[in-house]
Scaffold this motif. Sequence first.
Motif, PDB file in Angstrom:
ATOM      1  N   LEU A  14     -18.598 -30.039  25.358  1.00  0.00           N
ATOM      2  CA  LEU A  14     -18.351 -29.127  24.242  1.00  0.00           C
ATOM      3  C   LEU A  14     -17.699 -27.812  24.682  1.00  0.00           C
ATOM      4  N   ILE A  15     -17.469 -27.668  25.975  1.00  0.00           N
ATOM      5  CA  ILE A  15     -16.861 -26.439  26.489  1.00  0.00           C
ATOM      6  C   ILE A  15     -15.355 -26.647  26.625  1.00  0.00           C
ATOM      7  N   ILE A  16     -14.591 -25.752  25.987  1.00  0.00           N
ATOM      8  CA  ILE A  16     -13.135 -25.806  26.044  1.00  0.00           C
ATOM      9  C   ILE A  16     -12.656 -24.581  26.826  1.00  0.00           C
ATOM     10  N   THR A  17     -11.789 -24.811  27.781  1.00  0.00           N
ATOM     11  CA  THR A  17     -11.265 -23.716  28.589  1.00  0.00           C
ATOM     12  C   THR A  17      -9.852 -23.381  28.135  1.00  0.00           C
ATOM     13  N   ARG A  18      -9.634 -22.127  27.801  1.00  0.00           N
ATOM     14  CA  ARG A  18      -8.304 -21.668  27.407  1.00  0.00           C
ATOM     15  C   ARG A  18      -7.453 -21.556  28.666  1.00  0.00           C
ATOM     16  N   PRO A  19      -6.241 -22.114  28.641  1.00  0.00           N
ATOM     17  CA  PRO A  19      -5.375 -22.041  29.823  1.00  0.00           C
ATOM     18  C   PRO A  19      -5.024 -20.595  30.193  1.00  0.00           C
ATOM     19  N   GLU A  20      -4.853 -20.365  31.478  1.00  0.00           N
ATOM     20  CA  GLU A  20      -4.412 -19.050  31.939  1.00  0.00           C
ATOM     21  C   GLU A  20      -3.000 -18.809  31.443  1.00  0.00           C
ATOM     22  N   GLY A  21      -2.634 -17.555  31.380  1.00  0.00           N
ATOM     23  CA  GLY A  21      -1.280 -17.231  30.980  1.00  0.00           C
ATOM     24  C   GLY A  21      -1.224 -15.949  30.187  1.00  0.00           C
ATOM     25  N   LEU A  22      -0.049 -15.663  29.670  1.00  0.00           N
ATOM     26  CA  LEU A  22       0.190 -14.462  28.887  1.00  0.00           C
ATOM     27  C   LEU A  22       0.032 -14.810  27.411  1.00  0.00           C
ATOM     28  N   TYR A  23      -0.765 -14.004  26.685  1.00  0.00           N
ATOM     29  CA  TYR A  23      -1.033 -14.249  25.272  1.00  0.00           C
ATOM     30  C   TYR A  23      -0.693 -13.019  24.444  1.00  0.00           C
ATOM     31  N   LEU A  24      -0.110 -13.262  23.285  1.00  0.00           N
ATOM     32  CA  LEU A  24       0.068 -12.240  22.262  1.00  0.00           C
ATOM     33  C   LEU A  24      -1.126 -12.394  21.334  1.00  0.00           C
ATOM     34  N   SER A  25      -1.848 -11.307  21.101  1.00  0.00           N
ATOM     35  CA  SER A  25      -3.102 -11.401  20.369  1.00  0.00           C
ATOM     36  C   SER A  25      -3.127 -10.401  19.223  1.00  0.00           C
ATOM     37  N   GLY A  26      -3.758 -10.805  18.125  1.00  0.00           N
ATOM     38  CA  GLY A  26      -3.909  -9.918  16.982  1.00  0.00           C
ATOM     39  C   GLY A  26      -5.027 -10.406  16.082  1.00  0.00           C
ATOM     40  N   PHE A  27      -5.389  -9.574  15.124  1.00  0.00           N
ATOM     41  CA  PHE A  27      -6.496  -9.891  14.227  1.00  0.00           C
ATOM     42  C   PHE A  27      -5.992 -10.021  12.796  1.00  0.00           C
ATOM     43  N   THR A  28      -6.621 -10.908  12.049  1.00  0.00           N
ATOM     44  CA  THR A  28      -6.293 -11.095  10.643  1.00  0.00           C
ATOM     45  C   THR A  28      -7.520 -11.628   9.916  1.00  0.00           C
ATOM     46  N   THR A  29      -7.450 -11.593   8.601  1.00  0.00           N
ATOM     47  CA  THR A  29      -8.477 -12.235   7.789  1.00  0.00           C
ATOM     48  C   THR A  29      -7.867 -13.510   7.233  1.00  0.00           C
ATOM     49  N   ASP A  30      -8.637 -14.242   6.431  1.00  0.00           N
ATOM     50  CA  ASP A  30      -8.164 -15.498   5.875  1.00  0.00           C
ATOM     51  C   ASP A  30      -7.440 -15.295   4.545  1.00  0.00           C
ATOM     52  N   LYS A  31      -7.123 -14.043   4.204  1.00  0.00           N
ATOM     53  CA  LYS A  31      -6.372 -13.777   2.971  1.00  0.00           C
ATOM     54  C   LYS A  31      -4.924 -14.206   3.166  1.00  0.00           C
TER      55      LYS A  31
END
Length: 87
Positions: A14-31
């Motif tokens: 049940l453990i998922i590992t996110r691959p290493e690397g460069l990520y663009l990240s941001g926050f949003t709601t479900d609207k």
Amino acid sequence: MIPKSRLTYYPRNLIITRPEGLYLSGFTTDKKQQILDFTQRVSLFLEQHQLKIDGDIWELLWQDEVFTTEKELQVFEVMIPIKPVSH
């Protein structure tokens, strides 16, 4: 991220590992409008910085039904793996 000291508390499958690397990240709601605005901002950023998406997009739920039963008020972090556009 689960601290290594607590990994044994969870079934390994049940453990998922996110691959290493460069990520663009941001926050949003479900609207719907917020998702559209977020998508436009990401597209513009990628274009301006000559980047492209490089893999699966990750979505982390920061506030779930424990905090609010209104789905549109739940906050998500979207993490997009990116890399430079090849010329």
